[in-house]
Write a protein that holds these residues in place. Structure first.
Motif, mmCIF file in Angstrom:
data_model
loop_
_atom_site.group_PDB
_atom_site.id
_atom_site.type_symbol
_atom_site.label_atom_id
_atom_site.label_comp_id
_atom_site.label_asym_id
_atom_site.label_seq_id
_atom_site.Cartn_x
_atom_site.Cartn_y
_atom_site.Cartn_z
ATOM 1 N N PRO A 114 0.864 -1.265 0.187
ATOM 2 C CA PRO A 114 -0.271 -0.042 -0.025
ATOM 3 C C PRO A 114 1.147 1.506 -0.067
ATOM 4 O O PRO A 114 2.386 1.221 0.474
ATOM 5 C CB PRO A 114 -0.872 -0.247 1.413
ATOM 6 N N ALA A 115 0.856 2.708 -0.526
ATOM 7 C CA ALA A 115 0.964 3.612 -0.431
ATOM 8 C C ALA A 115 1.115 4.103 1.556
ATOM 9 O O ALA A 115 -0.057 3.619 2.326
ATOM 10 C CB ALA A 115 0.093 4.778 -1.109
ATOM 11 N N GLU A 116 2.168 5.138 1.338
ATOM 12 C CA GLU A 116 3.185 5.237 2.344
ATOM 13 C C GLU A 116 2.607 6.610 3.110
ATOM 14 O O GLU A 116 1.925 7.034 3.704
ATOM 15 C CB GLU A 116 3.855 5.478 3.074
ATOM 16 N N ASN A 155 4.624 -4.131 6.092
ATOM 17 C CA ASN A 155 5.027 -3.880 4.751
ATOM 18 C C ASN A 155 6.542 -3.830 4.195
ATOM 19 O O ASN A 155 6.565 -4.675 3.070
ATOM 20 C CB ASN A 155 4.778 -2.422 4.865
ATOM 21 N N ASP A 163 0.674 10.122 -7.683
ATOM 22 C CA ASP A 163 0.709 8.181 -7.789
ATOM 23 C C ASP A 163 1.160 8.537 -6.114
ATOM 24 O O ASP A 163 2.425 8.605 -6.032
ATOM 25 C CB ASP A 163 2.074 8.376 -8.894
ATOM 26 N N HIS A 164 0.374 8.049 -5.297
ATOM 27 C CA HIS A 164 0.983 7.949 -4.088
ATOM 28 C C HIS A 164 1.737 6.910 -3.368
ATOM 29 O O HIS A 164 2.451 7.423 -2.441
ATOM 30 C CB HIS A 164 -0.791 7.839 -2.993
ATOM 31 N N LYS A 165 1.403 5.503 -4.090
ATOM 32 C CA LYS A 165 2.522 5.088 -4.485
ATOM 33 C C LYS A 165 3.759 5.627 -3.657
ATOM 34 O O LYS A 165 5.231 5.038 -3.428
ATOM 35 C CB LYS A 165 2.717 3.892 -4.651
ATOM 36 N N LYS A 166 4.269 6.664 -5.115
ATOM 37 C CA LYS A 166 5.569 7.216 -5.281
ATOM 38 C C LYS A 166 5.941 8.601 -4.225
ATOM 39 O O LYS A 166 6.718 8.427 -4.003
ATOM 40 C CB LYS A 166 5.889 7.422 -6.253
ATOM 41 N N ARG A 173 7.248 -6.880 0.954
ATOM 42 C CA ARG A 173 8.076 -5.806 0.047
ATOM 43 C C ARG A 173 8.989 -7.369 -0.019
ATOM 44 O O ARG A 173 9.129 -7.913 -1.203
ATOM 45 C CB ARG A 173 8.898 -4.932 0.432
ATOM 46 N N HIS A 232 -3.655 3.075 7.321
ATOM 47 C CA HIS A 232 -4.086 2.136 6.806
ATOM 48 C C HIS A 232 -5.551 0.853 6.988
ATOM 49 O O HIS A 232 -5.818 0.830 6.227
ATOM 50 C CB HIS A 232 -2.840 0.832 6.084
#
Lengths: 488, 236
Positions: free
Chosen positions: A3-5, A79, A39-42, A83, A65
């Motif tokens: 998930p995006a941080e 997370n 792009d929230h994940k970036k 990863r 989350h």
């Protein structure tokens, strides 16, 4: 699976679609279509876009989350496992240890004078911060070994060109010159742009020997042999090929795009005797005209190690505590290896005194110094000088997003991308660093004045002026410090 | 200029060498383990009779050193340029992080010869070893060339070229692939390789009075890095 941080919260009503944020983001997290799309994940929360948005229309929020609460299997733990299950690799991070361990500085309190021995008014009386780094003789007869004179006991530690940008190094070198203190090039060689500041530079010789040559050793004020680093004790350096640009390649003297590997051991140093051999090889190469120091990470046996290093002939020992920063470090090492600088410094100073060799080398401490209070306490515990790495980068704009290893630093600090590097103006950077250290230096003088001391020398190793507050008995003993409430 | 090193310690011997006003050649006699000979010296021709101690010619450039005898550890440590010829064997870590220049060793070398050798533009270090070598030869090699001639056909060390990411190693004669470190690939030298290595073989042979044609009779294997980024995929 990951998930995006963070969540890039764009208030589209306020956004005037100027696209500034898209340009500012070093991580490619923003795009402009009819409106700005994130792009929230970036997003790494480097805050560059939020600070530069003319409409203040961007807020970076930590993603909640909604993971089911669990004190052990925290979102971070989960997370990381997702990863690694995906990649099978080592998790790489930048910056220093972020774990919420106790900071002993916060449990140490300084003394001050009242009535019977009056304080000194630091604003009107001269108070000396000048510090001499280098080996001091047992007696005052004969020739004094070479000393480096610095105007404040605060220096900038090793951060190599490659790990940080040239503009970062130029800012540090310019500030070191203006402040009359030192910066350290790290192990990446000296870029020609730093030549005017050579009188304020320490050069490093690490296991990969990048950029090391006769001229290199002889250009600077002092040479430091790097054995270890607080953020990664026992782990080598590894500058990935993509950061070895044309310019970096020239100072490191390796081809463009090739990995720069500095293994954890120097393979010619397996003992104190071997270390001594390199120290004296460098002294021979510099005609015994420069202090030669050794940088080690603070580890369990640091007192004995430092004693050996001093006996090997080091003129100064740089001890880097486990909160020290790094351009790239395996997370598991950064977060779990080493000991705090407070304890390391106390036990090293004590050991060297007991062995009657404390005069033979200066102690430079680093690893998480946040303000002048920490610096004063370190001096009282026995440090000759303190190095400020992370604090100096924060002064240059770093938001501590801990992405140094990616090379995408939006603030132009830990990157080699020219369009990002040019964001850091070395003239302004120098000014900011000078301001920071000047401010801390005034604060140090205020502290000295309150202590009734007119020279930093009088505070050095003066543990009687410290008291522990809420520390357990064994920590107090290791620190050689009394409990609050105990008089002299 | 002749210096009798017999009764001198390392520091005074080196001070004597560095203190010489003229630029001519020097002959050092009765050298007996003194360290750091010619450290940081540039542009000198030096004949050494005896056994120089550790770190011979460390951080030096443009030196021309001939050793009539064996040498100890750390020969040519971080050497920039020049030539060192050893009429005998040397100890460990020969040519650590050498950046240029040539070293010719007639006999054997110890552990970790030529580690961290690097090349940059015209600086291309070369080490030629007549005998055999200890373990970890060419470890972390980042450029330059090592020629291991193994003229006596003895067993050579293991873990050759561990972590190599640039440069090449040529080994004459047979060895087992298990002796190679991780990330090293074996190839047949091509015509240009052979041409290059023959130049060094000829120079080696002329210095030690050997027949280059006989040396070249036996085949060479070339060792190269599998990748210039051996640890590129290690990180997540």
């Amino acid at each position: 699976m990951l998930p995006a941080e963070f969540f890039v919260d764009i208030t589209h009503d306020h956004c005037r679609r100027c696209g500034r944020c898209v340009l500012e983001c070093g991580f490619g997290a923003l795009r402009q279509k009819e409106r700005i799309i994130a792009d929230h994940k970036k997003c790494v929360a480097c805050q560059r876009c939020a600070l530069f948005c003319p409409e203040q229309a961007i807020h970076i929020r930590k993603q909640e989350h909604g993971y089911k609460q669990h004190a052990i299997w925290t979102p971070e733990v989960r997370n990381d496992i997702y990863r690694q299950a995906q990649t099978g690799g080592v998790i790489l991070v930048g910056n220093g240890n972020p774990m919420p361990h106790p900071i002993i500085w916060d449990n140490l309190l300084l003394d001050a004078c009242q009535v019977t021995n009056p304080p000194i008014d630091a604003l009107r009386e001269p108070i000396e911060l000048r510090t001499y780094l280098g080996s001091k003789p047992q007696s005052i007869s004969g020739k004094l070994p070479d000393q480096i004179e610095i105007e404040t006991p605060i220096i900038f530690p090793a951060m190599s060109y490659g790990a940080v940008s040239l503009n970062t190094q130029k800012s540090l070198a310019g500030a070191a010159k203006e402040l009359g203190t030192l910066m350290n090039t790290g192990e990446g060689g000296v870029h020609p742009d730093l030549y005017p500041e050579l009188d304020n530079i320490i050069v490093q010789c690490a296991s990969g020997r990048f950029g090391v040559s006769y001229d290199y050793l002889n250009t600077a004020m002092a040479v430091e042999i790097k054995i270890g680093q607080g953020a990664k004790p026992g782990i080598g350096g590894h500058l990935p090929g993509e950061k070895v640009t044309e310019d970096v390649s020239r100072t490191r003297m390796i081809p463009v795009g090739s990995d720069a590997l500095s293994p954890s051991p120097h393979h010619d140093i397996y003992s104190i005797e071997d270390l001594s051999q390199l120290i004296y090889a460098i002294k021979e190469a510099t005609d015994y005209g420069k202090p030669v120091g050794v940088k080690v990470a603070a580890v369990h046996n640091i007192a004995a190690i430092a004693s050996g290093v001093v006996r090997a002939g080091a003129d100064f020992v740089s001890i880097d505590g486990y909160r020290g920063g790094s351009g790239a470090t395996p997370k598991v090492i950064r977060d779990h290896v080493g000991i705090p600088i407070e304890i390391a410094l106390a036990v090293v100073d004590e050991r060297l005194r007991r062995e009657r060799i404390r005069n033979e080398a200066s102690l430079i401490c680093s690893g998480g110094f946040r303000h002048a209070g920490d610096v004063a306490k370190a001096i009282a515990l026995g440090a000759d000088a303190v190095s400020i790495g992370t604090a100096s980068l924060v002064a240059l704009g770093c938001r501590v997003c801990q992405q140094c290893h990616t090379g995408n630093c939006s603030w132009g600090i830990a990157t080699q991308r020219p369009e990002l590097v040019e964001r850091l103006d070395p003239v302004e950077g120098t000014e900011r660093l000078v301001n920071l250290v000047a401010g801390w230096s005034i604060e140090l003088k205020e502290i000295l004045g309150a202590l009734g001391l007119n020279s930093i020398e009088s505070l050095r190793g003066n543990r009687e002026r410290l008291r522990g507050f809420g520390l357990n008995a064994s920590t107090l003993e290791l620190l050689g410090v009394k409990e609050v409430g105990e008089g002299q | 200029m002749i210096i009798d090193a017999g009764s001198m310690d390392s520091r005074s011997l080196n001070a004597a060498i560095k203190g010489l006003k003229h630029n001519g050649s020097i002959e050092l006699n009765n050298v007996n383990g003194q360290r750091y000979i010619c450290v940081g010296v540039s542009g000198r021709k030096v004949e050494i009779n005896g056994t120089p101690g550790n770190d011979l010619a460390a951080f030096s450039s443009d030196v021309d050193i001939n050793v009539n005898g064996n040498a100890q550890d750390g020969v040519a440590n971080t050497l920039r340029s020049g030539r060192i010829v050893i009429h005998g064997s040397v100890g460990d870590v020969l040519g650590y992080s050498m950046q240029g220049g040539n070293v010719f060793v007639r006999d054997n070398v110890g552990y970790r010869a030529g580690i961290h050798m690097k090349e940059y533009l015209d600086n291309k270090p070369v080490i030629v070893i007549g005998g055999n070598a200890g373990d970890f030869m060419g470890e972390y090699m980042a450029g330059g060339t090592i020629l291991l001639l193994n003229l006596d056909g003895n067993h050579i060390g293991n873990f050759i070229g561990t972590g190599i990411h640039a440069g090449s190693i040529f080994i004459r004669g047979d060895f087992n692939p298990y002796q190679l470190g991780k990330g090293v690939v074996m190839v047949e030298p091509d015509a240009s390789d052979l041409e290059k290595l023959e130049v060094y073989v000829r120079e080696f042979c002329s210095r030690f009075n050997l027949d280059p044609d006989r040396v070249m009779e036996q085949g060479f294997t070339k060792l190269m890095p599998q990748s210039s980024r051996p640890y590129g995929k290690l990180y997540s």
